[in-house]
Design a protein around this motif. Structure first.
Motif, PDB file in Angstrom:
ATOM      1  N   LYS A 181       0.863  -1.181   0.000  1.00 52.50           N
ATOM      2  CA  LYS A 181       0.000   0.000   0.000  1.00 52.50           C
ATOM      3  C   LYS A 181       0.896   1.226   0.000  1.00 52.50           C
ATOM      4  CE  LYS A 181      -0.343  -0.729   4.983  1.00 52.50           C
ATOM      5  NZ  LYS A 181      -1.223  -1.023   6.137  1.00 52.50           N
ATOM      6  N   GLY A 182       0.285   2.393  -0.086  1.00 44.07           N
ATOM      7  CA  GLY A 182       1.051   3.625  -0.050  1.00 44.07           C
ATOM      8  C   GLY A 182       1.962   3.777  -1.255  1.00 44.07           C
ATOM      9  N   SER A 183       3.156   4.306  -1.033  1.00 51.51           N
ATOM     10  CA  SER A 183       4.067   4.621  -2.140  1.00 51.51           C
ATOM     11  C   SER A 183       4.490   3.395  -2.949  1.00 51.51           C
ATOM     12  CB  SER A 183       5.298   5.358  -1.614  1.00 51.51           C
ATOM     13  OG  SER A 183       5.950   4.629  -0.603  1.00 51.51           O
ATOM     14  N   LEU A 185       2.689   0.798  -3.678  1.00 54.00           N
ATOM     15  CA  LEU A 185       1.555   0.478  -4.544  1.00 54.00           C
ATOM     16  C   LEU A 185       1.421   1.513  -5.657  1.00 54.00           C
ATOM     17  CD1 LEU A 185      -0.904  -1.218  -5.244  1.00 54.00           C
ATOM     18  CD2 LEU A 185      -2.206   0.040  -3.508  1.00 54.00           C
ATOM     19  N   THR A 186       1.565   2.768  -5.290  1.00 51.42           N
ATOM     20  CA  THR A 186       1.523   3.832  -6.299  1.00 51.42           C
ATOM     21  C   THR A 186       2.592   3.619  -7.356  1.00 51.42           C
ATOM     22  OG1 THR A 186       0.716   5.405  -4.639  1.00 51.42           O
ATOM     23  CG2 THR A 186       1.655   6.329  -6.654  1.00 51.42           C
ATOM     24  N   CYS A 209      -3.475   4.514  -2.063  1.00 51.25           N
ATOM     25  CA  CYS A 209      -2.385   4.981  -2.899  1.00 51.25           C
ATOM     26  C   CYS A 209      -2.832   6.223  -3.666  1.00 51.25           C
ATOM     27  CB  CYS A 209      -1.936   3.887  -3.870  1.00 51.25           C
ATOM     28  SG  CYS A 209      -3.255   3.330  -4.968  1.00 51.25           S
ATOM     29  N   ASN A 620       3.777   2.281   5.571  1.00 54.37           N
ATOM     30  CA  ASN A 620       4.305   2.187   4.210  1.00 54.37           C
ATOM     31  C   ASN A 620       4.925   0.845   3.840  1.00 54.37           C
ATOM     32  OD1 ASN A 620       4.087   5.059   3.032  1.00 54.37           O
ATOM     33  ND2 ASN A 620       4.976   5.425   5.050  1.00 54.37           N
TER      34      ASN A 620
END
Length: 691
Positions: A181-183, A185-186, A209, A620
């Motif tokens: 998740k978060g950065s 995943l982005t 994300c 993160n």
């Protein structure tokens, strides 16, 4: 000289292969297959073939040449080399044969009959359901051929139906790890160039994300979709062959993307080619004897990984068998699920094997029905990677498993090595073990090279600037030959959107000027009988909880903002950090270990500081990447070329360091860091405190 040896080996391989093919029809293959798990020495021919590992060579080689011939025809003439046509062929030939089996619920034990209940789907049923789901994907979700479509999904039938529906309409599925998740995943969504993402409602809370507005996110309503797929009046959509498989499509083009951590610090989008997912998985299925129609592969491993998706699902479909997917691994339910699913094959990773060995025998015994689930099953073969030789025989003997199929593979690697270990002594622990025929063939492509003693991540080069093969028993990095060095993607497709990472996996001028090899990044050693044994991973990754973890990703998370609040003011308390994988007695793989270099000009409470970092890491990082242990040093060691000397940290000793007087902190119950004491460490080793 290298070229001369190459052609001598090639000639020898072809000669003995022709002999094997001529011998093949003279042998009773039924007798051979029935003898695989039998150590009876009364049949002299069988005993000879098994002793010198020729039995499996004869089993593999004729199929290999037949399959390769058919595959070449599909590439050049019929354009049916993709996995969709493999599934379609099985559905046409065996519509009533079992395709997939799935436990109805997580708590799926029938309380009266004491048995697990499964949803079953035949090949014919699955095909029609795929066509109906395809209609939804095209007409409602606006999926178009050639698009890369993300799947953020847990193990369940909809995963399979979405996956094969995307293939059917000509899309490229991209399997996202639903733990990230978060950065990270982005980043995965960006480098994978995803245009749409289907999110499983069960893990939707993890889908946090930042994505661009032009990326459509579909939160799947499974009840609605299954209703549509089971409705006899629903529309079917069958994609045109010319659109699903255009004439420009190559077999080394992407069939799917699977995201894997690496030395870049963030997930990389590994390209899985049609070649690897179709002909590669077909050969893998043959090697592990999935050709019998009763074959059922049981996997509790996540489908977003290549082991379950490719070497489980794709491999068994290629042979016309079936598979059972569990929603997640459960040590207490594993053998009950295996028993009632009638699985003939099970997949493992080393961690799973250890969990199973550590379970009490009583939980697998049904005294009323006189069933011992862990021994009365139908399993003939357990295959996977990471089964250590320290528990190999215990696992095999306790759970009544005739054959262990330890293999070496990685998501991005364009090859795999396998073993088929029947007995209880010869070849225990090997991840590559073939007879002389297959071994000779593979030596044309797979090789070990010496590594630099000062920096094992670098190859050793002699005075001529070339690499050398290590002696038997000496670890070396595993390489695979790229036969067309000027066009490496024909052998190694690399990572989408990451040219630098792709090029870093290609080593040139290895044994002669101008040649090229794929770098595995792993240390392997050989014995005198050409068997290979996995030793360890190189570089900035470690494996924990069945996951590959990026040390750089953890380091970047810790150092993303070195300013931490002290007395209400932001102060730079960290100068540098280093993360490695640390070996823990009694545990498979290596867990995260962070070494922190604080700002010497600031005074602070070390325990308070590491707990200040924890919320950032929990937000993160996936749970398996979290540093389980942390220690502080005045200065992190570096080499002359400014690289961190990670080797000494990787070999640190718990609970008080190599010198026995250091303070190390421990992430207790994944809630807070505490000072590691001798008593705490004893509880960790005895599993009273679980990591």
């Amino acid at each position: 000289m290298i070229d001369l040896f190459f052609y001598i080996k090639a000639f020898a391989a072809i000669t003995i292969t022709l002999i094997a093919i001529l011998l093949n029809p003279l042998l009773n293959l039924t007798t051979l297959k029935n003898s695989l798990a039998n150590n009876n020495q009364s049949n002299k021919l069988i005993y000879f073939l098994k002793k010198y590992r020729l039995l499996e060579d004869i089993h593999i080689i004729p199929y290999f040449f037949k399959a390769i011939g058919q595959y070449v025809y599909k590439i050049n003439y019929s354009k049916t080399f993709t996995n969709w046509y493999t599934f379609k062929k099985q559905a046409n030939s065996n519509p009533n044969r079992l395709f997939m089996r799935y436990p109805v619920k997580n708590e799926n034990m029938n309380k009266i009959k004491k048995e697990f209940i499964f949803e079953d789907y035949t090949y014919g049923q699955a095909e029609i359901m795929i066509y109906k789901l395809s209609s939804y994907l095209v007409n409602e979700a606006n999926c178009e051929p050639g698009q890369i479509i993300g799947m953020y999904y847990q193990n369940n039938p909809m995963f399979i139906f979405l996956w094969y529906s995307l293939w059917q309409i000509g899309c490229i599925p991209a399997f996202l790890n639903y733990n990230i998740k978060g950065s990270p995943l982005t980043h995965s969504i960006k480098i994978g160039k995803l245009q749409k993402i289907f999110v499983d409602d069960r893990v939707a809370k993890n889908f946090v994300c930042d994505i661009e507005d032009n990326i459509a996110v579909h939160y799947v309503n499974e009840k609605q979709l299954f209703s549509l797929m089971n409705d006899e009046t629903s529309n079917l959509f069958v994609q045109k062959h010319s659109i699903r498989t255009p004439v420009t499509l190559k077999d080394y083009d992407p069939a799917m993307l699977i995201f894997t951590s690496g030395t870049t610090g963030l997930p990389k989008s590994a390209v899985i080619s049609w070649r690897k997912s179709s002909i590669g998985c077909s050969l893998f299925g043959r090697i592990y004897h999935m050709e019998d129609e009763s074959t059922n592969v049981f996997t509790a491993m996540p489908l977003y990984h290549s082991t379950a998706a490719l070497l489980g699902v794709c491999a068994v479909i290629s042979q016309g068998g079936s598979f059972t997917i569990a929603p997640k691994f459960s040590a207490s339910n594993f053998w009950k699920q295996v028993y009632f699913s009638k699985a003939t094959h099970i997949q493992y990773v080393g961690e799973i094997c250890r969990y199973l060995v550590n379970t009490a025998k009583e939980i697998n015994i049904d005294a009323v029905n006189k069933i011992n689930y862990e021994r009365d099953h139908n399993v003939k073969i357990a295959y996977g990677n990471g089964l250590r030789d320290t528990i190999w025989l215990e696992f095999k003997q306790r759970f009544n498993i005739p054959v262990i199929g330890e293999f070496y593979a990685s998501t991005e690697a364009p090859f795999a090595t396998t073993s088929f270990q029947v007995g209880d002594s010869d070849g225990v622990g090997a991840c590559k073990s073939y007879g002389p025929i297959v071994s000779t063939f593979l030596s044309l492509q797979q090789v070990l090279i010496k590594t630099d003693p000062e920096d094992p991540t670098c190859p050793y080069r002699n005075e001529k600037g070339l690499c050398e093969v290590p002696a038997h028993g000496e670890p070396g990095e595993l390489l695979m030959k790229i036969f067309f060095p000027k066009n490496p993607k024909t052998s190694f497709q690399g990572y989408l959107g990451n040219k630098a990472a792709t090029n870093s996996k290609i080593l040139r001028d290895v044994f002669k000027r101008g040649d090229a090899y794929y770098r595995s990044g792993d240390l392997v050693k050989s014995d005198k009988r050409s068997r290979w044994y996995f030793v360890d991973r190189l570089g900035d990754t470690f494996r924990w909880k069945s996951e590959n973890c990026s040390t750089t990703e953890v380091e970047n998370c810790i150092m993303s903002n070195p300013l931490l609040k002290k007395n209400g003011n932001e102060t730079q308390l960290l100068e540098e950090c280093c993360v490695v994988g640390l070996k823990i007695d009694g545990y498979e793989g290596r867990c995260g270990y962070a070494i922190l270099q604080p700002n010497q000009n600031e005074s602070f409470d070390k325990l308070e500081l590491v707990n200040l970092l924890l919320p950032r890491m929990l937000k993160n990082l996936p749970k398996y990447s979290l540093p389980i242990f942390v220690k502080y040093v005045d200065e992190i060691d570096h080499t002359n070329n400014h690289k961190i000397k990670k080797t000494s940290y990787r070999n640190d000793v718990l609970p008080f360091g190599v010198n026995g007087n250091e303070t190390i902190y421990f992430l207790k119950h994944y809630k807070e860091y505490v000072r590691l004491t001798n008593e705490e460490y004893k509880c960790i080793k005895s599993s009273e405190i679980k990591l």
